[in-house]
Design an enzyme around this catalytic site. Structure first.
Site, PDB file in Angstrom:
ATOM      1  N   GLU A   1      -3.212  -4.795  -3.220  1.00 34.95           N
ATOM      2  CA  GLU A   1      -3.226  -5.462  -4.391  1.00 34.95           C
ATOM      3  C   GLU A   1      -3.175  -4.828  -5.845  1.00 34.95           C
ATOM      4  OE1 GLU A   1      -6.463  -6.457  -0.814  1.00 34.95           O
ATOM      5  OE2 GLU A   1      -4.930  -4.631  -1.654  1.00 34.95           O
TER       6      GLU A   1
ATOM      7  N   ASN B   1       0.862  -1.182   0.189  1.00 36.65           N
ATOM      8  CA  ASN B   1       0.028   0.031   0.047  1.00 36.65           C
ATOM      9  C   ASN B   1       0.938   1.235   0.117  1.00 36.65           C
ATOM     10  OD1 ASN B   1       0.527  -0.896   2.717  1.00 36.65           O
ATOM     11  ND2 ASN B   1      -0.767   0.644   3.647  1.00 36.65           N
TER      12      ASN B   1
ATOM     13  N   CYS C   1     -10.877  -2.809  -3.747  1.00 39.04           N
ATOM     14  CA  CYS C   1      -9.834  -3.823  -4.476  1.00 39.04           C
ATOM     15  C   CYS C   1     -10.492  -5.087  -5.104  1.00 39.04           C
ATOM     16  CB  CYS C   1      -8.819  -4.239  -3.368  1.00 39.04           C
ATOM     17  SG  CYS C   1      -7.620  -3.138  -2.950  1.00 39.04           S
TER      18      CYS C   1
ATOM     19  N   GLU D   1       0.113   5.325   0.686  1.00 38.05           N
ATOM     20  CA  GLU D   1      -0.479   6.486   1.145  1.00 38.05           C
ATOM     21  C   GLU D   1       0.319   7.654   0.752  1.00 38.05           C
ATOM     22  OE1 GLU D   1      -2.419   3.768   4.823  1.00 38.05           O
ATOM     23  OE2 GLU D   1      -1.362   5.376   5.090  1.00 38.05           O
TER      24      GLU D   1
ATOM     25  N   HIS E   1      -3.725   0.828  -3.116  1.00 36.56           N
ATOM     26  CA  HIS E   1      -3.847  -0.384  -2.303  1.00 36.56           C
ATOM     27  C   HIS E   1      -2.651  -1.381  -2.819  1.00 36.56           C
ATOM     28  CE1 HIS E   1      -7.969   0.560  -0.770  1.00 36.56           C
ATOM     29  NE2 HIS E   1      -7.712   1.707  -1.229  1.00 36.56           N
TER      30      HIS E   1
ATOM     31  N   CYS F   1     -10.476  -5.256   0.265  1.00 33.04           N
ATOM     32  CA  CYS F   1     -11.472  -4.268   0.615  1.00 33.04           C
ATOM     33  C   CYS F   1     -12.382  -4.245  -0.724  1.00 33.04           C
ATOM     34  CB  CYS F   1     -11.125  -2.967   0.878  1.00 33.04           C
ATOM     35  SG  CYS F   1     -10.419  -2.105  -0.316  1.00 33.04           S
TER      36      CYS F   1
END
Length: 302
Positions: A106, A91, A134, A93, A104, A131
């Site tokens: 994935e 991930n 994703c 950010e 993310h 989530c």
């Protein structure tokens, strides 16, 4: 990315695997099939267990200044009756930007595989359940119905296997918008470089040619020049549900982080966006993220 965290995690592996695993750094987060087979033999592990063992290394690539929650993901490229390469992701950010701009794990691993030429994936392993964002992103993938999705939390020996139909029942996808192409399909958008004399513009144009934009038609690509002279590119990946897509600068940031595995102090000194402007544009978002890289963005609309 905290580069030392990655090196520290690398040091936890058996000494006889270190040289092989260090190749991940110079191969943009990739292990080739022969390297995977060697690791399986050295560690006496089957592919699922090897990917599980590598998850902490993938998670160590995380940049998470907001959540402080690292997620790693690994995808295996598809090879007929043979071992495929592995691609790591984590991930990402971006401090100071909306949470919506978060990439993310994935997405990161899939983006890595796509930019390195994969057209189909055999399996994905992640250390937390994907989530909804994703799941929708993955639903766009070529041959997604046959991809094995494995969830195995760090610190747990359990592995849970799913197909996309289990994770996203009654899904809305490309077929609902009457699109036959899929993300990872080989495709070349017919674009000509707006400045053939400029190497960075040509690189961004090539990225746009290989982008995936079946819904808006806004083929777009980004190219970043580093202070080392290296060029990093990113492609746009669209989604039937629109929001879960990745704009080209986000893909470029994934590839920049992979470059920083070997050159952690690399800085961006020039940036170019090439896009087919029509119903939408990525210019404003790309400019904002380029400012975060402390560089000006040159924009070319075709």
């Amino acid at each position: 990315m905290n580069h030392q965290m990655f090196l520290d995690q690398l040091a936890t592996f058996p000494a006889n695997t270190t040289e092989l695993l260090r190749q991940i750094m110079s191969q943009s987060g990739r292990l080739d099939p022969e390297q995977v087979d060697q690791l399986k033999a050295l560690m006496s592990l089957e592919i699922d267990d090897l990917m599980k063992a590598l998850l902490p290394l993938a998670a160590a690539m995380s940049t998470c200044p907001i959540s402080h929650f690292s997620v790693g993901a690994i995808v295996e490229g598809y090879r007929e009756n043979a071992q495929g390469p592995l691609y790591l992701g984590a991930n990402l950010e971006i401090a100071g930007h909306p949470l919506k701009n978060t990439i993310h794990a994935e997405q990161s691993a899939i983006c890595n595989a796509w930019h390195q030429g994969e057209t189909r994936l055999r399996r994905l392993m992640v250390n937390e359940a994907p989530c909804g964002h994703c799941r929708q992103f993955m639903n766009e993938l070529n041959d997604i119905d046959n991809m094995d999705i494995v969830i195995s939390q760090l610190g747990s020996e359990q592995k849970h296997h799913y197909k996309m139909a289990n994770l996203l029942p009654n899904a809305f996808g490309p077929a609902d918008l009457k699109q036959e192409t899929r993300l990872l399909d080989l495709s070349t958008n017919q674009l000509q470089s707006p400045d053939a004399s400029d190497e960075l513009v040509n690189a961004a144009t090539l990225a746009a040619q290989n982008s995936y934009a079946p819904y808006s038609g806004c083929a777009s690509g980004v190219a970043l020049r580093l202070d080392s002279g290296a060029i990093i590119t990113g492609r746009y990946a669209e989604n039937a549900a629109f929001n879960p897509g990745m704009i080209a600068i986000e893909s470029a940031l994934v590839n920049l982080r992979l470059e920083q595995l070997t050159n952690p102090k690399s800085k961006v000194v020039d940036a170019v966006l090439v896009e087919m402007g029509d119903s939408i544009s990525h210019q404003s978002m790309t400019e904002a993220m380029a400012r975060n890289l402390r560089t000006e963005l040159r924009v070319f609309t075709i």
